[in-house]
Design a protein around this motif. Structure first.
Motif, short mmCIF file in Angstrom:
data_model
loop_
_atom_site.label_atom_id
_atom_site.label_comp_id
_atom_site.label_asym_id
_atom_site.label_seq_id
_atom_site.Cartn_x
_atom_site.Cartn_y
_atom_site.Cartn_z
N ASP A 62 33.31 34.45 42.85
CA ASP A 62 34.44 34.07 43.72
C ASP A 62 35.45 35.21 43.68
O ASP A 62 36.38 35.21 42.88
CB ASP A 62 35.07 32.77 43.22
N GLU A 110 37.71 36.07 45.79
CA GLU A 110 39.06 35.70 46.18
C GLU A 110 39.84 35.15 44.99
O GLU A 110 40.99 35.52 44.75
CB GLU A 110 39.03 34.66 47.30
N SER A 111 39.22 34.27 44.25
CA SER A 111 39.87 33.68 43.07
C SER A 111 40.14 34.75 42.02
O SER A 111 41.22 34.79 41.42
CB SER A 111 38.99 32.58 42.49
N THR A 136 43.07 37.07 43.08
CA THR A 136 44.37 36.42 42.96
C THR A 136 44.89 36.51 41.53
O THR A 136 46.06 36.84 41.29
CB THR A 136 44.28 34.95 43.39
N GLY A 189 38.09 34.24 38.26
CA GLY A 189 39.43 33.76 38.55
C GLY A 189 39.73 32.34 38.14
O GLY A 189 40.88 31.90 38.26
N SER A 190 38.73 31.61 37.66
CA SER A 190 38.97 30.22 37.26
C SER A 190 38.97 30.06 35.75
O SER A 190 38.92 28.94 35.24
CB SER A 190 37.90 29.31 37.87
N ALA A 213 41.50 37.67 34.08
CA ALA A 213 40.51 37.51 35.14
C ALA A 213 39.16 38.12 34.76
O ALA A 213 38.28 38.22 35.60
CB ALA A 213 41.02 38.17 36.42
#
Length: 260
Positions: free
Chosen positions: A148, A150-151, A154, A226-227, A222
């Motif tokens: 991911d 995008e995550s 961020t 990202g999670s 990160a």
């Protein structure tokens, strides 16, 4: 149910479990609850909620919002997490910082490094193991980021110095890390992966030092995507410094033939 009946049920380790079992959905937490009860020696009265209407009626009757629901001795324990607490077991909280994901990555990378050396008949102890370990770690960490992007970008933008000036770097970083790691494993194109590893490692180390040790900010790293809930700090700094060290070592040992 009388007190004697409750005590008798507990003494004989009997439990009742209500869980959703439908053609289109079998509750995974219900399966986990049944497994845990049986592992603890309980005889489980496994009662299936086989329709949505039956499930809704059960929730309304018991005044609960979720299933599964476990009863021991006629007393409602609750869902799967409640059952774990009842047995004194840890309940995972994704919001709590944990180094477990990083430990898992490094352990798997070390095993892969050792296995790869054994496969080609090289000794396990020596610079080849360190080289392979760093390379496989970079590949696995890049994979986690690429799940991911995008995550990842961020979270990365909250502390990386270069990415905050040039946002595109947050998207490029996982691919650069993967490229360097793959070429390190292959032992090819040193003129490509060495400057890439040196660059991203140096910028990353400087960013972590600035955010954590100068500005004293408490951030999530990160590095595993990202999670994650991995705290930004020593582990991330070590990861970046190892990349820098590997690149510098490759420059110093160029032509010696020891590189993995």
């Amino acid at each position: 149910m009388s007190t004697h009946a409750i005590e008798n049920a507990i003494a004989h380790k009997r439990a009742t479990l209500y869980r959703m079992v439908m053609p289109e959905h079998v509750c995974p937490y219900g399966l986990k609850a049944r497994f845990l009860l049986r592992r603890k020696g309980f005889r489980v009265d496994d009662r299936w909620l086989q329709t949505r209407a039956q499930t809704d009626a059960f929730k309304a009757t018991q005044q609960v919002e979720t299933t599964p629901q476990v009863f021991i001795g006629g007393r409602r324990i609750g869902g799967y997490d409640d059952l774990r607490r009842h047995f004194g077991l840890v309940v995972h909280d994704p919001s709590v910082p944990s180094y477990r994901p990083v430990v898992a990555v490094f352990l798997v990378a070390l095993l892969m490094a050792g296995a790869s050396l054994l496969a080609v008949g090289r000794p396990l102890l020596g610079p080849q193991l360190l080289s392979a370990f760093i390379a496989f770690s970079m590949c696995i960490l890049a994979l986690l980021k690429l799940q991911d992007v995008e995550s990842f970008s961020t979270m990365f933008l909250t502390y990386d110095l270069l990415a905050r000036r040039f946002v595109i770097y947050a998207y490029v970083y996982p691919f650069a890390e993967l490229l360097a790691g793959v070429l390190m494993v292959a032992g090819r194109l040193h003129e490509v992966w060495v400057p890439v590893a040196l660059f991203v490692g140096s910028v990353g180390a400087a960013s972590v030092i600035k955010a954590v040790y100068v500005d004293r900010r408490e951030l999530k790293c990160a590095c595993v995507g990202g999670s994650s809930s991995v705290p930004l700090g020593f582990v991330s700094l070590t990861e970046n410094l190892l990349m820098v060290a590997m690149a510098l070592w490759a420059i110093a040992m160029r032509g010696s033939g020891w590189l993995f």
